[in-house]
Design a protein around this motif. Structure first.
Motif, mmCIF file in Angstrom:
data_model
loop_
_atom_site.group_PDB
_atom_site.id
_atom_site.type_symbol
_atom_site.label_atom_id
_atom_site.label_comp_id
_atom_site.label_asym_id
_atom_site.label_seq_id
_atom_site.Cartn_x
_atom_site.Cartn_y
_atom_site.Cartn_z
ATOM 1 N N PHE A 143 0.818 -1.214 0.000
ATOM 2 C CA PHE A 143 0.000 0.000 0.000
ATOM 3 C C PHE A 143 0.853 1.267 0.000
ATOM 4 N N ASP A 144 1.893 1.299 0.842
ATOM 5 C CA ASP A 144 2.672 2.526 0.961
ATOM 6 C C ASP A 144 3.543 2.783 -0.268
ATOM 7 N N SER A 145 3.928 1.725 -1.009
ATOM 8 C CA SER A 145 4.655 1.975 -2.250
ATOM 9 C C SER A 145 3.726 2.546 -3.311
ATOM 10 N N ARG A 146 2.448 2.117 -3.298
ATOM 11 C CA ARG A 146 1.475 2.712 -4.231
ATOM 12 C C ARG A 146 1.219 4.176 -3.866
ATOM 13 N N VAL A 147 1.233 4.488 -2.570
ATOM 14 C CA VAL A 147 1.097 5.884 -2.135
ATOM 15 C C VAL A 147 2.264 6.714 -2.661
ATOM 16 N N ASN A 148 3.479 6.179 -2.553
ATOM 17 C CA ASN A 148 4.649 6.876 -3.089
ATOM 18 C C ASN A 148 4.502 7.136 -4.575
ATOM 19 N N ASP A 149 4.051 6.124 -5.302
ATOM 20 C CA ASP A 149 3.882 6.250 -6.745
ATOM 21 C C ASP A 149 2.907 7.373 -7.073
ATOM 22 N N ARG A 150 1.790 7.399 -6.361
ATOM 23 C CA ARG A 150 0.789 8.447 -6.605
ATOM 24 C C ARG A 150 1.314 9.817 -6.189
ATOM 25 N N ALA A 151 1.974 9.900 -5.027
ATOM 26 C CA ALA A 151 2.483 11.187 -4.546
ATOM 27 C C ALA A 151 3.520 11.756 -5.506
ATOM 28 N N ASN A 152 4.386 10.891 -6.049
ATOM 29 C CA ASN A 152 5.409 11.370 -6.978
ATOM 30 C C ASN A 152 4.805 11.906 -8.265
ATOM 31 N N ALA A 166 -2.437 11.433 -1.087
ATOM 32 C CA ALA A 166 -2.231 10.168 -1.794
ATOM 33 C C ALA A 166 -2.699 8.986 -0.950
ATOM 34 N N ILE A 167 -2.475 9.031 0.367
ATOM 35 C CA ILE A 167 -2.935 7.957 1.256
ATOM 36 C C ILE A 167 -4.453 7.822 1.190
ATOM 37 N N ILE A 169 -6.541 8.744 -1.165
ATOM 38 C CA ILE A 169 -6.984 8.254 -2.476
ATOM 39 C C ILE A 169 -6.748 6.751 -2.598
ATOM 40 N N GLU A 170 -5.578 6.282 -2.160
ATOM 41 C CA GLU A 170 -5.255 4.865 -2.281
ATOM 42 C C GLU A 170 -6.133 3.995 -1.386
ATOM 43 N N PHE A 171 -6.686 4.564 -0.338
ATOM 44 C CA PHE A 171 -7.589 3.811 0.526
ATOM 45 C C PHE A 171 -8.816 3.309 -0.228
ATOM 46 N N LEU A 172 -9.184 3.974 -1.316
ATOM 47 C CA LEU A 172 -10.380 3.575 -2.072
ATOM 48 C C LEU A 172 -10.227 2.204 -2.703
ATOM 49 N N THR A 173 -8.995 1.776 -2.970
ATOM 50 C CA THR A 173 -8.745 0.471 -3.593
ATOM 51 C C THR A 173 -7.865 -0.406 -2.702
ATOM 52 N N LEU A 174 -7.884 -0.164 -1.413
ATOM 53 C CA LEU A 174 -7.026 -0.886 -0.480
ATOM 54 C C LEU A 174 -7.333 -2.386 -0.495
ATOM 55 N N HIS A 175 -6.287 -3.219 -0.585
ATOM 56 C CA HIS A 175 -6.467 -4.667 -0.564
ATOM 57 C C HIS A 175 -5.163 -5.336 -0.137
ATOM 58 N N GLY A 176 -5.296 -6.550 0.388
ATOM 59 C CA GLY A 176 -4.121 -7.312 0.763
ATOM 60 C C GLY A 176 -3.501 -8.001 -0.437
ATOM 61 N N LEU A 238 -8.915 0.252 9.113
ATOM 62 C CA LEU A 238 -7.562 0.722 8.820
ATOM 63 C C LEU A 238 -7.507 2.239 8.718
ATOM 64 N N LEU A 239 -8.592 2.854 8.248
ATOM 65 C CA LEU A 239 -8.630 4.309 8.203
ATOM 66 C C LEU A 239 -8.548 4.890 9.613
ATOM 67 N N ARG A 240 -9.191 4.210 10.556
ATOM 68 C CA ARG A 240 -9.116 4.659 11.945
ATOM 69 C C ARG A 240 -7.730 4.462 12.533
ATOM 70 N N LEU A 241 -6.954 3.560 11.906
ATOM 71 C CA LEU A 241 -5.596 3.324 12.362
ATOM 72 C C LEU A 241 -4.654 4.468 11.990
ATOM 73 N N LEU A 242 -5.008 5.219 10.942
ATOM 74 C CA LEU A 242 -4.105 6.256 10.431
ATOM 75 C C LEU A 242 -3.631 7.249 11.489
#
Length: 302
Positions: A143-152, A166-167, A169-176, A238-242
């Motif tokens: 997840f966090d590498s996808r956040v980096n990709d979007r932020a860049n 970016a975090i 936005i990426e939560f909308l498609t969050l998956h394991g 997980l959003l509450r974990l942020l």
């Protein structure tokens, strides 16, 4: 002291050049010889920096963020040549290790002029093809590498708020993602783990993304790496974990587990890892620690 001052090649016409020139002037006022190095690309800048080191540079200073520092550390690691930081980037997480964060040319240059250094560890990534690369802060995968990709890819806003957006936005498609991990723990024993993870993060330093303490107990001078693993849960949970992630208190949550390791092999299909904020390679990757590989000018005691 003879200084090679590397200015971020991506910021030559923007935020990087002005601070680099101001830093050079102030360092010269402290009696140092300074040459500004800035190529048209990362590869050209690397070549110029390498030539400056081979010629006579006794110190390297970077006016840039973690990505430009990442470029410089490949050249100075293991040499004993100290690295100074003029923090001009989006994240500036390695600058925080040196006791710096916000762009303050005067404080940063005075820190270098004071001559106080400390040796810190670096982490080494080995790719499937055998090639290696060092990083100083955090490697993100999932997840966090996808956040980096979007932020860049974002042009606005600048600074840490880019990562926050970016975090969300990426939560909308969050998956394991199915991961396999092979860890050499701090005591020398091995552990193998497999299963779905939202993210697997390896920290030499505590923070990424402009100060997010994802590996809150990491010590970049302890000869070990900190691993933070997050298992899937509902998006709302997980959003509450942020907020706990931003406070560095997330490691006590059931879905989060941590390890302190000498090395780790990460494998997951279709995942590209980021380190120091930039892509470093597709999994599988092996990451191990290189103790006291980098000498850093610092505001703190060595």
């Amino acid at each position: 002291m003879t200084v090679a001052l590397l200015a971020n090649p991506a910021a030559r016409a923007g935020g990087g050049t002005g601070p680099a020139e101001r830093a050079a002037e102030r360092l010269r006022a402290h009696g140092m010889e300074v040459a500004i190095v800035s190529g048209g690309s990362a590869a050209e800048s690397t070549k110029l920096l390498r030539a400056a080191i081979e010629l006579d540079a006794t110190a390297v200073v970077v006016a840039g963020g973690d990505g430009t520092l990442h470029l410089a550390m490949q050249e100075v690691a293991g040499t004993g040549i100290p690295l100074g930081i003029i923090p001009v980037g989006t994240g500036n997480d390695l600058a925080a290790v040196a006791g710096l964060r916000e762009l303050d040319v005067e404080t940063a240059t005075d820190t270098i002029a004071a001559g106080v250094t400390k040796d810190i560890d670096l982490a080494r990534v080995t790719r499937a093809d055998g090639s290696t690369e060092l990083f100083g802060t955090v490697l993100a995968s999932g997840f966090d590498s996808r956040v980096n990709d979007r932020a860049n890819a974002m042009r606005w806003p600048r600074g840490g708020s880019r990562y926050n957006i970016a975090i969300l936005i990426e939560f909308l498609t969050l998956h394991g993602v199915p991961f396999s991990l092979d860890l050499e723990l701090a005591d020398g024993t091995r552990e193998q783990l497999s299963g779905d993870l939202v993210m697997a993060t390896v920290g030499n330093g505590r923070t990424y993304g402009g100060g997010i303490p994802i590996c809150p107990d990491a010590d970049p001078a302890d000869g070990l790496l900190d691993v933070t693993l997050v298992r899937p849960a509902g998006r709302l949970h997980l959003l509450r974990l942020l907020p706990r992630v931003y406070r560095g208190t997330h490691t006590t949550v059931d879905e989060v587990s941590t390890r302190r390791v000498r090395s780790i092999r990460l494998d997951a299909a279709g995942v590209t890892a980021y380190a120091d904020g930039d892509p470093i390679g597709a999994l599988p990757l092996t990451i191990d620690v290189v103790p006291r590989a980098l000498r850093l000018f610092t505001r703190d005691s060595p």
